[in-house]
Design an enzyme around this catalytic site. Structure first.
Site, PDB file in Angstrom:
ATOM      1  N   ARG A  62       4.413   7.085  22.463  1.00  0.00           N
ATOM      2  CA  ARG A  62       4.900   5.712  22.638  1.00  0.00           C
ATOM      3  C   ARG A  62       6.131   5.647  23.519  1.00  0.00           C
ATOM      4  O   ARG A  62       6.605   4.537  23.795  1.00  0.00           O
ATOM      5  CB  ARG A  62       5.258   5.140  21.264  1.00  0.00           C
ATOM      6  N   ARG A 108       7.981  -5.789  17.800  1.00  0.00           N
ATOM      7  CA  ARG A 108       7.069  -4.680  18.130  1.00  0.00           C
ATOM      8  C   ARG A 108       6.513  -4.854  19.538  1.00  0.00           C
ATOM      9  O   ARG A 108       6.326  -3.880  20.264  1.00  0.00           O
ATOM     10  CB  ARG A 108       5.935  -4.613  17.099  1.00  0.00           C
ATOM     11  N   ARG A 151      -0.109  -5.858   6.404  1.00  0.00           N
ATOM     12  CA  ARG A 151       0.976  -4.928   6.689  1.00  0.00           C
ATOM     13  C   ARG A 151       2.301  -5.678   6.737  1.00  0.00           C
ATOM     14  O   ARG A 151       2.378  -6.774   7.292  1.00  0.00           O
ATOM     15  CB  ARG A 151       0.734  -4.236   8.036  1.00  0.00           C
ATOM     16  N   LYS A 210      -6.796  -0.332  18.767  1.00  0.00           N
ATOM     17  CA  LYS A 210      -6.780   1.128  18.884  1.00  0.00           C
ATOM     18  C   LYS A 210      -7.256   1.791  17.593  1.00  0.00           C
ATOM     19  O   LYS A 210      -8.034   2.740  17.631  1.00  0.00           O
ATOM     20  CB  LYS A 210      -5.372   1.634  19.230  1.00  0.00           C
ATOM     21  N   ARG A 252      -5.139  -9.553  10.624  1.00  0.00           N
ATOM     22  CA  ARG A 252      -5.405  -8.169  10.191  1.00  0.00           C
ATOM     23  C   ARG A 252      -5.144  -7.982   8.698  1.00  0.00           C
ATOM     24  O   ARG A 252      -4.128  -8.420   8.167  1.00  0.00           O
ATOM     25  CB  ARG A 252      -4.525  -7.187  10.974  1.00  0.00           C
TER      26      ARG A 252
HETATM   27  P1  ADP Z   1      -4.150  -1.555  16.689  1.00  0.00           P
HETATM   28  O1  ADP Z   1      -4.493  -0.254  15.989  1.00  0.00           O
HETATM   29  O2  ADP Z   1      -4.228  -1.431  18.182  1.00  0.00           O
HETATM   30  O3  ADP Z   1      -2.850  -2.140  16.238  1.00  0.00           O
HETATM   31  P2  ADP Z   1      -6.367  -2.648  15.078  1.00  0.00           P
HETATM   32  O4  ADP Z   1      -7.507  -1.731  15.365  1.00  0.00           O
HETATM   33  O5  ADP Z   1      -5.691  -2.508  13.765  1.00  0.00           O
HETATM   34  O6  ADP Z   1      -5.285  -2.594  16.303  1.00  0.00           O
HETATM   35  O7  ADP Z   1      -6.907  -4.135  15.276  1.00  0.00           O
HETATM   36  C1  ADP Z   1      -6.045  -5.271  15.074  1.00  0.00           C
HETATM   37  C2  ADP Z   1      -6.846  -6.379  14.410  1.00  0.00           C
HETATM   38  O8  ADP Z   1      -7.804  -6.881  15.359  1.00  0.00           O
HETATM   39  C3  ADP Z   1      -7.652  -5.960  13.183  1.00  0.00           C
HETATM   40  O9  ADP Z   1      -7.644  -7.015  12.250  1.00  0.00           O
HETATM   41  C4  ADP Z   1      -9.067  -5.703  13.716  1.00  0.00           C
HETATM   42  O10 ADP Z   1     -10.063  -5.964  12.739  1.00  0.00           O
HETATM   43  C5  ADP Z   1      -9.137  -6.714  14.864  1.00  0.00           C
HETATM   44  N1  ADP Z   1      -9.915  -6.243  16.010  1.00  0.00           N
HETATM   45  C6  ADP Z   1      -9.997  -4.990  16.518  1.00  0.00           C
HETATM   46  N2  ADP Z   1     -10.769  -4.962  17.611  1.00  0.00           N
HETATM   47  C7  ADP Z   1     -11.193  -6.240  17.816  1.00  0.00           C
HETATM   48  C8  ADP Z   1     -12.019  -6.876  18.801  1.00  0.00           C
HETATM   49  N3  ADP Z   1     -12.568  -6.171  19.807  1.00  0.00           N
HETATM   50  N4  ADP Z   1     -12.236  -8.201  18.696  1.00  0.00           N
HETATM   51  C9  ADP Z   1     -11.670  -8.923  17.701  1.00  0.00           C
HETATM   52  N5  ADP Z   1     -10.888  -8.389  16.737  1.00  0.00           N
HETATM   53  C10 ADP Z   1     -10.647  -7.071  16.805  1.00  0.00           C
HETATM   54  P1  AMP Z   2       1.331   1.376  14.342  1.00  0.00           P
HETATM   55  O1  AMP Z   2       0.573   1.554  13.059  1.00  0.00           O
HETATM   56  O2  AMP Z   2       0.859   2.280  15.429  1.00  0.00           O
HETATM   57  O3  AMP Z   2       1.387  -0.078  14.772  1.00  0.00           O
HETATM   58  O4  AMP Z   2       2.836   1.828  14.043  1.00  0.00           O
HETATM   59  C1  AMP Z   2       3.626   1.183  13.062  1.00  0.00           C
HETATM   60  C2  AMP Z   2       5.103   1.555  13.243  1.00  0.00           C
HETATM   61  O5  AMP Z   2       5.282   2.966  13.029  1.00  0.00           O
HETATM   62  C3  AMP Z   2       5.679   1.300  14.630  1.00  0.00           C
HETATM   63  O6  AMP Z   2       6.099  -0.037  14.806  1.00  0.00           O
HETATM   64  C4  AMP Z   2       6.854   2.294  14.655  1.00  0.00           C
HETATM   65  O7  AMP Z   2       7.960   1.823  13.896  1.00  0.00           O
HETATM   66  C5  AMP Z   2       6.270   3.499  13.927  1.00  0.00           C
HETATM   67  N1  AMP Z   2       5.591   4.425  14.864  1.00  0.00           N
HETATM   68  C6  AMP Z   2       4.266   4.748  14.873  1.00  0.00           C
HETATM   69  N2  AMP Z   2       3.979   5.615  15.851  1.00  0.00           N
HETATM   70  C7  AMP Z   2       5.154   5.846  16.497  1.00  0.00           C
HETATM   71  C8  AMP Z   2       5.517   6.637  17.624  1.00  0.00           C
HETATM   72  N3  AMP Z   2       4.607   7.376  18.288  1.00  0.00           N
HETATM   73  N4  AMP Z   2       6.821   6.618  18.022  1.00  0.00           N
HETATM   74  C9  AMP Z   2       7.746   5.897  17.365  1.00  0.00           C
HETATM   75  N5  AMP Z   2       7.469   5.124  16.301  1.00  0.00           N
HETATM   76  C10 AMP Z   2       6.183   5.091  15.858  1.00  0.00           C
END
Ligand code: ADP
Ligand code: AMP
Length: 219
Positions: free
Chosen positions: A92, A175, A164, A17, A131
């Site tokens: 969420r 999560r 992270r 995302k 990541r």
């Molecule tokens: P989210 O925001 O949904 O948690 P991220 O955009 O941070 O996900 O992506 C999670 C990990 O997967 C990152 O390390 C990113 O570089 C990788 N990633 C994102 N999209 C793809 C894809 N289509 N194929 C392979 N790896 C991906």
């Molecule tokens: P994310 O970067 O989206 O994976 O979010 C990291 C963490 O932030 C989550 O695991 C939650 O603890 C908190 N968080 C982010 N967005 C929300 C939301 N919309 N509602 C509740 N907690 C959130």
């Protein structure tokens, strides 16, 4: 360029995302609003909100709805949100989604567009374990799929790449449980509202971007 609506990218942690919402926000010239980034920023700056959110995030649980909604409402009141925005990681929970609908209506936006990112559990775990994010500008990398040119260093601004805290396996498990219990039911909510598009997000980044370009038109 604008979007003139809210775009919501829905999906489990690691689905891509953040990666895609930055691209689509840039393409349409609207802000990318990641509630996770906002909380991490509050933690880094040791703000009162960050002190509350930190232990919750470290456990892999969700921050209470009231705190999330207050932060989002404040952000949407800024002028750069006038032409629409892309949500990443929000809403969420069901109460967040219902309150967002009311806020959008009050602000003169219609229904949101929602895209559900579908990725297999094995691929999610692989993506999350690889990541790395830039500690300066938040650029997202993956040591397996999208590595930086120089290991550990951001291509864009030279910042140090870090893992992270909540990407540790024990926290990831929590999560994913929170996602299944509290967030996944939103797909049904938005389907009933007639605004849900489903995307196969298990493909490579460029393929997912192309599929998203077809679904999301800027205005
Ligand atoms: P989210 O925001 O949904 O948690 P991220 O955009 O941070 O996900 O992506 C999670 C990990 O997967 C990152 O390390 C990113 O570089 C990788 N990633 C994102 N999209 C793809 C894809 N289509 N194929 C392979 N790896 C991906
Ligand atoms: P994310 O970067 O989206 O994976 O979010 C990291 C963490 O932030 C989550 O695991 C939650 O603890 C908190 N968080 C982010 N967005 C929300 C939301 N919309 N509602 C509740 N907690 C959130």
């Amino acid at each position: 360029m604008a979007l003139n609506r809210a775009l919501i990218l829905l999906g489990p942690p690691g689905a891509g995302k953040g990666t895609q919402s930055k691209k689509v926000a840039q393409r349409c010239g609207v802000p990318h609003l990641s509630t996770g980034d906002m909380f991490r920023d509050a933690v880094t700056r040791d703000l009162p909100l960050g002190r509350i959110a930190r232990p919750i995030m470290e456990r892999g649980e969700l921050v209470p709805d009231e705190l999330v909604m207050k932060m989002v409402e404040e952000r949407l009141s800024r002028p750069d949100c006038a032409g629409g925005f892309v949500f990443d990681g929000f809403p969420r929970t069901q109460p967040q989604a219902e309150q967002l609908d009311k806020i959008l209506e009050a602000r003169g936006f219609g229904k949101p567009q929602v895209v559900d990112f579908c990725v297999s559990p094995d691929e999610l775990v692989k993506r999350i374990s690889g990541r790395r994010v830039c500690s300066v500008g938040g650029e997202i990398y993956n040591i397996h799929e999208a590595p930086p040119k120089v290991p550990g260093i951001c291509d864009r601004d030279g910042g140090k790449l870090v893992q992270r805290a909540d990407d540790q396996p024990e926290v990831v498990k929590e999560r994913l449980v929170a996602y299944e219990r509290q967030t996944k039911p939103l797909t049904e909510y938005y389907r009933r509202n007639g605004v849900l598009d489903v995307l196969d997000a298990g493909a490579p980044v460029e393929d997912v971007s192309r599929a998203l370009e077809k679904l999301v038109k800027c205005s």
